[in-house]
Design a protein around this motif. Structure first.
Motif, mmCIF file in Angstrom:
data_model
loop_
_atom_site.group_PDB
_atom_site.id
_atom_site.type_symbol
_atom_site.label_atom_id
_atom_site.label_comp_id
_atom_site.label_asym_id
_atom_site.label_seq_id
_atom_site.Cartn_x
_atom_site.Cartn_y
_atom_site.Cartn_z
ATOM 1 N N CYS A 1 0.649 1.189 3.828
ATOM 2 C CA CYS A 1 -0.382 2.182 3.496
ATOM 3 C C CYS A 1 -1.011 1.833 2.152
ATOM 4 O O CYS A 1 -0.356 1.888 1.113
ATOM 5 N N LEU B 1 -4.280 1.133 6.847
ATOM 6 C CA LEU B 1 -2.993 0.431 6.865
ATOM 7 C C LEU B 1 -3.263 -1.057 7.072
ATOM 8 O O LEU B 1 -4.154 -1.426 7.832
ATOM 9 N N ARG C 1 -6.673 6.952 6.785
ATOM 10 C CA ARG C 1 -5.945 6.072 5.870
ATOM 11 C C ARG C 1 -5.992 4.634 6.375
ATOM 12 O O ARG C 1 -5.883 4.380 7.575
#
Ligand SMILES: [Zn+2]
Length: 493
Positions: free
Chosen positions: A349, A334, A332
């Motif tokens: 996020c 960020l 992911r």
């Protein structure tokens, strides 16, 4: 990811009455007269920021890291003292501002989700910061509920636009150059302060063509208008540019000179790259931006990943628990904006996925690089056997020889996916049934034996209200305990 709103047009003056030799004059006027004037009118420092970024892009890695650390320490202390949400969070976790010295310390602070921002928006605003000075924006909500956020002029207009301008310079496009955009002219993202956008556009010779109006009968005109404007760059969603490229190829008409191609707001698939290269004879530059953080990363002319604007942003690639992943591992994304003091979003996020590239770039910049393919985490396909297929791993280049103009996957059930395709005219000769069978075989291999595939031929795939093409619509809730097949197709990156 999203193509951000265009609050900072390129101040393009265009041809100033003299075709040849006007580019330099146009650039000088834009950079030294128009842009500084706009800076003064709206109280921003875009040009000063651009100059800083043009210098710092060549700094050694250690110097950029020192700058990041200094800006991070300042932001975290400010957030602790002035932002109720962070004060509460850090107190609860016994994290003092002094314990965050470098980006490596950031995992001490929990990840901030879009749901957190929606729920705690008032507590995320800095105490004492005049509300009237904040720009109010919202995400498009193309893949979920829209999210409201606030930004300072410094973060958005000074640093954000400067990052955008520097990114375009990597593609050889400078303020004052004519640019053709396949995008709607609307004010995306921000609901106020449009006045300055309109003022800036008084100077602009930027041309717009709304992809929403593309049809077989209108595309000829679009190609002619691009050719007439002789742009220094063609910009837009990859899907929109590919519709035009596909039309040119099918119609067997000469491709207009477009200068550089800069795509943003969507994944840029290998097949799309190949199509643009074939039709326009130039390698596209992929740009990664969002409504919330403006420009984040962009390809340089080495086309070996997207350099993060690390002077302004800390980008992390993390696993499901928020722990940093090594280069080459997909996770992911960020983002922490180091200049956002109105509504600081720390470890925000993005719901996008990527990985850091390994090694150094041949261009000489030490700014870290994300791999070229960046997809949405919420657009993963989950299979009955528990696999999780990211669109990052999908290689759609096999669709190009079939003459497919656009595609979209719709997962209605865990074990069933419908592939919607818009064939170009060159695809019709083989017959619908044969085409469906070929498309099906392409996707069946990727999805595996436990997912049934149907192919539907459609005339058109409607974009989202923001004009973005969605490659995947999943109507399936992710299983609570999903396995992790996030294997990254580096060949496609
Ligand atoms: Zn580079």
């Amino acid at each position: 990811m999203a193509e951000h709103e265009d609050l900072g047009p390129l101040f393009t003056l265009g041809r100033v009455g003299i075709m040849q030799g006007s580019m330099t004059a146009s650039r000088v006027l834009s950079r030294h007269v128009l842009a500084p004037t706009l800076d003064r009118l709206r109280g921003t420092h875009t040009m000063r920021s651009l100059k800083e970024l043009e210098e710092s892009q060549w700094w050694p890695q250690e110097r950029i890291e020192r700058l990041q650390a200094k800006r991070l320490q300042h932001l975290v202390r400010y957030a602790y003292e002035r932002v109720p949400y962070y004060r509460r969070l850090m107190d609860a976790g016994s994290v003092s501002p002094d314990s965050i010295r470098t980006p490596a310390d950031l995992p001490l602070i929990p990840v901030l989700s879009k749901a957190d921002v929606r729920e705690h928006s008032n507590d995320l605003l800095a105490e004492g910061f005049p509300r009237c000075e904040l720009l109010h924006g919202r995400t498009s909500g193309s893949t979920g509920a829209p999210m409201a956020f606030y930004s300072t002029k410094e973060s958005r207009w000074s640093r954000g636009i400067a990052r955008s301008l520097r990114a375009l310079e990597w593609a050889g496009v400078y303020m004052g150059d004519p640019v053709f955009r396949l995008a709607s002219r609307g004010h995306h993202g921000f609901v106020s302060k449009a006045l300055f956008t309109d003022m800036a556009r008084v100077f602009t010779r930027e041309k717009f063509e709304d992809p929403e109006c593309f049809s077989d009968s209108s595309l000829q005109g679009v190609v002619e208008r691009i050719a007439r404007s002789r742009p220094r760059a063609l910009r837009g969603y990859a899907s929109s540019i590919c519709i035009v490229a596909e039309f040119i190829r099918e119609s067997d008409i000469p491709a207009p000179e477009v200068g550089a191609i800069v795509t943003g707001g969507e994944e840029l698939f290998p097949g799309q790259r190949a199509l643009m290269r074939e039709v326009f004879g130039t390698e596209p530059f992929s740009k990664y931006s969002s409504f919330e953080n403006y420009d984040i990363a962009m390809e340089c002319d080495a086309h070996a990943g997207l350099h993060v604007a690390a002077e302004d942003l800390i980008v992390e690639v993390v696993d499901e628990d928020g722990r940093p992943l090594p280069p080459g591992c997909v996770g992911r994304v960020l983002v922490t904006s180091l200049h956002e003091y109105g509504m600081p979003l720390i470890r925000y996020c993005t719901e996008d996925e990527s990985s850091f590239a390994e090694g150094v770039c041949t261009c000489g910049r030490s700014l870290p690089r994300l791999s070229s393919v960046i997809g949405r985490t919420c657009s993963a396909i989950y299979t009955p056997s528990g696999r999780r297929l990211s669109t990052n791993t999908l290689d759609s280049s096999g669709l190009v020889p079939l003459g497919i103009r656009q595609f979209q996957l719709v997962q209605e059930q865990l074990d069933h996916v419908t592939v919607r395709v818009v064939p170009g005219t060159s695809a019709s000769s083989s017959g619908d049934q044969s085409l469906c069978a070929q498309v099906k075989s392409q996707f069946s291999g990727w999805l595996g034996d436990d997912v049934a595939v149907d192919v539907a031929i459609v005339d058109r795939i409607a974009p989202t209200p923001a004009g973005k093409h969605l490659y995947l619509i999943s109507l399936v809730r992710p299983p609570a305990q999903s396995a992790t097949d996030t294997s990254h197709n580096t060949a496609g990156a």
